[in-house]
Design an enzyme around this catalytic site. Structure first.
Site: not given
Length: 749
Positions: A480, A427
Site C-alpha cells: 500500500e 500497510d
C-alpha cells in the site's frame, strides 16, 4: 540435569568456592534486583564433594533437597532471608541431580528447580539472532515447549539487552518477580529460563528492571505465539501452532507460474464485522465458524483470495488491527492459533488463498507493548522525529537496528511458513519510505546524504521481500504505497523494492471522483477514467476498493454514486464492470459485493438482510459473474501488468461519456472488449472498432434484468463486420445500455 552447550556464562552453576554468600547478594535476590540469578541460585560447589543448593521461594514454609526419585532426602534447607531465600548443603561426587520438596501453607509438592538446568539457547542460536531473513527469532525467542534431559517444560527467552534484571512472571508464580529471574546471555542481550513441568495455557509476562533499577510496566512477550483476548494483555504459554496440514496440492499448485499472469481477485475482510451471532450476544464468529461460513461464501462469489485486515494480536478494537502488539500471535478474539491454522487450511482446500494485512510501519504505545521495552528505546528510534508518528500517535521501528530488522523480517517469514499464508499486504509503505512523511520542516532528520529517503526502511523492505519470495514459492507481497516512488513492484536486483504488486491508489481516487459526478457533468471529467492508463504498466498494480474508502464519513460505495435509487445501483454496477475489465488485479472490501448502503462500522455485522432486496441481490450476482468471467477469460487477466494486454478503442468520446478498450491475453487471437456508457442515455447503433472478425459474445452486461438493470443489450452477442473503425479492421454496431458496462469475448470460429 544435562543441558545444552554450557559456556562460561553458566560456570557459576558449578564452580564457586565461596563458603558463604554475602548478605548483600542474598538481599538482592530476595528483592528481585540481582542481575545474575544463576550465579546465586541453583547448585554450587562450595568444597570438595560439597554442594550447596539455593532457592528463592517466597511462599515456602519448609524446603528439602531430594533426589530425582522425589523421595531420597539430601538436605533440609535453611531459611537465610525472611523473604524466602533457602540454602541446603550435601555431599555429592559430581554435579547433582535433584528436586525440591516444598511445603507451603496449602500443600506439599516435589518440583524440579529451574536453576538446576544449563543454558536454554545454543551459541549458534545467539549468533544468528540479528540475521535478517532467518528463522532464529521465532525458533529461539518466545516460549517453546521443550524437553531438557527427561524433563518437559517451556523454554522462554526475550531480547532486553539494556535491562538490569528480567523475571518471568505469571500464573505459575503468583506474578511475583522474585520467583523466576532469568539468565542473561551476555553479548546477545538475551534473557532465558527453562520452566520445568509447566503445562501450556498459562499466562505470563516479563517483569523488567531498567538499567537504573527502575521497575517497568509488565511487558508482553514480543514473540508470544498466543495472547489473552483484549482487554487482557498477558501472553500465553503455547508454542508454535500444531496444525496437521492437508493443503499440499494447493501449496504445490500455488508455486507454479507467475502470479502476474494469474487471475487475482481479492475479498478484503474484517473478521470481527463480516458476520456476528446476534442470538449469542452479538459475539464474533470463531475461526472455525469462518471456515464453515466465510470460506464457502467467498468461493461461491468467485474471488481467488481473502485478505484479512490485521489479525496479529492488538489491544484496541477501533484500530481494526493496525496497531498490533504481538506480531507472532493470531488474535484470540476468534480462537486459538490452531483454530486460525484450521481456517487457512480450509481455505486452501476450497481453492482460496489467504493474505494478511501486515503492519511493520508502526506500533502502539500501550505500556505492555514494545515501546521502551527494556527501559530504553529498543525497538523504536529515541529521537521522536524518527521514532514517533504524529498522525497515529504510534512508534516507528528502528529499521537500522539489526535485531529489529531481524525481528520484523522473521515475522513475515513466520506467517508465510508456519501458517501457510499466501501473501502479505504491507500497510502504510509510504510512511516508511519518507523521513518527512506528514512532517513539517524541522520535524524530520535527513539521511546521511541529506535526502528524505529512509535508507534503513528501504533496506528492510528489500530484505523482507527477498526473504518472502525465497521461502514461500507462489506467495505474494503487496504494497500500500500512495506516492510515485519508482519501482515498488520491481525486483530488488534492478533497484526496486521487490514487492510483487502495488495498490493503485491513483486509479481508485480518480475513478471514484468521476463516479461521484452527475452524469451530465462527466464529460468534463472524462480524463479521470483515462489518465490511469498513462502509468498502468509502470508497476504490477492491484485496483483497490478497500476499507479505507468506506469509513471516516466517506460513506459506502453505493453512497458515492449519484442519481435516484435505480441510477445509484446502475452506476455501481457499471463501475464494477469497468473495474473488472480494466488492467490490474482486483480488490473489493466486504459488503461492497452486495452494495452495503451504510458506511462500514467495525462494531457491527454487515447488513446481510439487504439481500432480500432484488437490487442488492443483483449487485451480488454481478460481482459473482464478473469474477467468473475474469477467471475464465485469459484476456482479462493474463497481461494485467503488461501494456501488450491493452489497447484503447474509444478513449475520446467525452460528450457521450462512452469508452471502450480491448484486452489481450497471451493468445492474441482471443481478445475481449469492454464498453462503458456512463450516462443514463442508451446509445443505439454505436459503432466500435474491434480487433478481429467473427462473433463477439456478450459475456457480461451490467444492465441485465438479473442484476436489476433495464434489460437493454445485444441479445447475447453480435457479429463483427469487415468495416474499419477506430483504427481496427473490423467493427460492431452495439446498443450501449444506460449506465452500464458490457464485456464482449470473441468466439473462435
Amino acid at each position: 540435569m544435562a543441558g545444552r552447550n554450557m559456556t562460561t556464562e553458566a560456570a557459576g552453576d558449578t564452580a564457586s568456592n565461596a563458603a558463604e554468600l554475602a548478605p548483600e547478594a542474598i538481599a538482592a535476590v530476595a528483592h528481585a534486583s540481582h542481575g545474575d540469578p544463576f550465579g546465586i541460585l541453583g547448585p554450587h560447589q562450595v568444597g570438595p564433594d560439597l554442594w550447596e543448593v539455593r532457592a528463592m521461594l517466597p511462599r515456602a514454609l519448609r524446603v528439602w533437597v531430594v533426589g530425582l526419585d522425589g523421595d531420597t532426602e539430601l538436605a533440609a534447607m535453611q531459611r537465610r532471608h525472611p523473604a524466602g531465600f533457602f540454602v541446603g548443603r550435601f555431599q555429592s561426587g559430581g554435579r547433582p541431580g535433584y528436586r525440591l520438596r516444598i511445603e507451603t501453607a496449602d500443600s506439599t509438592a516435589v518440583v524440579y528447580d529451574p536453576y538446576s538446568f544449563l543454558n536454554v539457547l545454543s551459541d549458534d542460536d545467539l549468533a544468528h539472532i540479528a540475521d535478517p531473513g532467518g528463522d532464529t527469532i521465532y525458533r529461539s525467542l518466545g516460549a517453546h515447549p521443550r524437553k531438557l534431559g527427561e524433563v518437559d517444560g517451556f523454554a522462554v527467552a526475550v531480547w532486553a539487552p539494556n535491562a538490569s534484571r528480567v523475571s518471568l512472571v505469571g500464573d505459575f508464580n503468583g506474578w511475583d518477580g522474585r520467583c523466576h529471574p532469568m539468565r542473561l546471555r551476555h553479548g546477545a542481550g538475551i534473557w532465558e529460563l527453562f520452566l520445568p513441568e509447566i503445562a501450556p495455557g498459562g499466562r505470563y509476562k516479563f517483569e523488567i528492571r531498567a538499567a537504573n533499577g527502575g521497575l517497568l510496566p509488565l511487558k508482553a512477550d514480543p514473540v508470544a505465539f498466543q495472547a489473552e483476548q483484549p482487554p487482557a494483555t498477558a501472553s500465553i504459554l503455547h508454542g508454535q501452532p500444531a496444525q496437521t496440514w492437508s493443503d499440499a496440492d494447493w501449496m504445490t499448485k500455488r508455486g507454479e507460474g507467475d502470479p502476474r499472469f494469474k487471475p487475482i481477485s481479492i475479498y478484503e475482510c474484517h473478521l470481527g464485522s463480516w458476520a456476528r451471532i446476534p442470538e449469542e450476544g452479538d459475539r464474533f464468529l470463531t475461526y472455525r465458524e469462518m471456515a464453515d461460513r466465510l470460506v464457502p461464501y467467498v468461493r461461491d462469489m468467485g474471488f481467488t483470495h481473502i485478505e484479512l485486515l490485521p489479525i496479529t494480536e492488538f489491544p484496541f478494537d477501533g484500530s481494526w488491527g493496525y496497531q498490533p502488539v504481538s506480531l507472532y500471535a493470531p488474535t484470540s478474539r476468534f480462537g486459538t492459533p490452531e483454530d486460525f491454522a484450521f481456517f487457512v487450511n480450509a481455505a486452501h482446500e476450497a481453492g482460496l488463498g489467504i493474505m494478511l494485512d501486515w503492519v511493520p510501519a508502526h506500533f502502539p504505545n500501550d505500556p505492555h507493548g514494545l515501546g521502551g521495552f527494556d527501559g530504553t528505546h529498543l525497538y523504536e528510534h529515541a529521537d521522536p522525529r524518527q521514532g514517533f508518528h504524529q498522525d497515529w500517535g504510534t512508534y516507528i521501528y528502528n529499521f537500522g537496528r539489526a535485531e529489529v530488522q531481524s525481528f520484523l523480517v522473521a515475522n513475515a517469514r513466520f506467517w508465510l511458513e508456519r501458517y501457510h499464508l499466501d501473501g502479505l499486504r504491507v500497510d502504510a509503505v509510504a510512511s516508511m519510505l519518507y523521513l518527512d512523511y506528514s512532517r513539517k520542516a524541522g520535524e524530520w532528520v535527513p539521511n546521511r546524504y541529506g535526502g528524505n529517503e529512509n535508507l534503513e526502511a528501504i533496506d528492510f523492505l528489500r530484505r523482507m521481500n527477498e526473504t518472502a519470495y525465497s521461502v514461500a514459492p507462489g506467495a505474494m507481497t503487496i504494497a500500500e504505497e500512495s506516492t510515485a516512488w519508482p519501482g515498488v513492484s520491481h525486483p530488488t536486483y534492478t533497484g526496486g523494492l521487490g514487492f510483487g504488486f502495488k495498490w493503485n491508489m491513483g486509479w481508485m481516487h480518480d475513478t471514484l471522483r468521476y463516479m461521484s459526478k452527475e452524469p451530465i457533468h462527466r464529460r468534463y471529467h472524462h480524463h479521470d477514467l483515462t489518465f490511469g492508463l498513462l502509468y498502468a504498466f509502470t508497476e504490477n498494480f492491484v485496483l483497490p476498493l478497500s476499507h479505507d474508502e468506506v469509513v471516516h464519513g466517506k460513506g459506502s460505495l453505493l453512497g458515492k454514486m449519484t442519481g435516484d435509487r435505480w441510477q445509484r445501483f446502475a452506476n455501481l454496477r457499471a463501475y464494477f464492470g469497468f473495474m473488472w475489465g480494466h488492467p490490474g488485479k482486483k480488490l473489493l472490501f466486504m459488503g461492497g459485493e452486495f452494495a452495503q448502503e451504510r458506511e462500514w462500522n467495525h462494531d457491527l455485522s454487515l447488513d446481510w438482510h439487504l439481500l432480500s432486496d432484488p437490487l442488492h441481490r443483483g449487485v451480488q450476482a454481478l460481482v459473482r459473474d464478473l469474477n467468473r468471467a475474469y477467471r475464465q477469460i485469459p484476456a482479462l487477466h493474463e497481461l494485467d501488468s503488461d501494456a501488450a494486454g491493452f489497447a484503447w478503442l474509444v478513449a475520446d468520446d467525452r460528450d457521450n461519456s462512452v469508452l471502450a478498450f480491448a484486452r489481450y491475453g497471451k493468445d492474441r487471437e482471443k481478445p475481449a472488449v469492454v464498453v462503458c456508457n456512463f450516462t443514463p442515455v442508451p446509445r443505439a447503433g454505436y459503432r466500435i472498432g474491434v480487433p478481429a472478425g467473427g462473433f463477439w459474445r456478450e459475456v457480461v452486461n451490467t444492465d441485465a434484468d438479473m442484476y436489476g438493470g433495464s434489460g437493454l443489450g445485444n441479445l447475447g452477442g453480435i457479429e463483427a463486420v469487415e468495416q474499419e473503425s477506430h483504427g481496427q479492421p473490423f467493427s460492431v454496431v452495439l446498443t450501449c445500455p444506460p449506465l452500464a458496462t458490457i464485456v464482449l469475448e470473441r468466439v473462435a470460429t
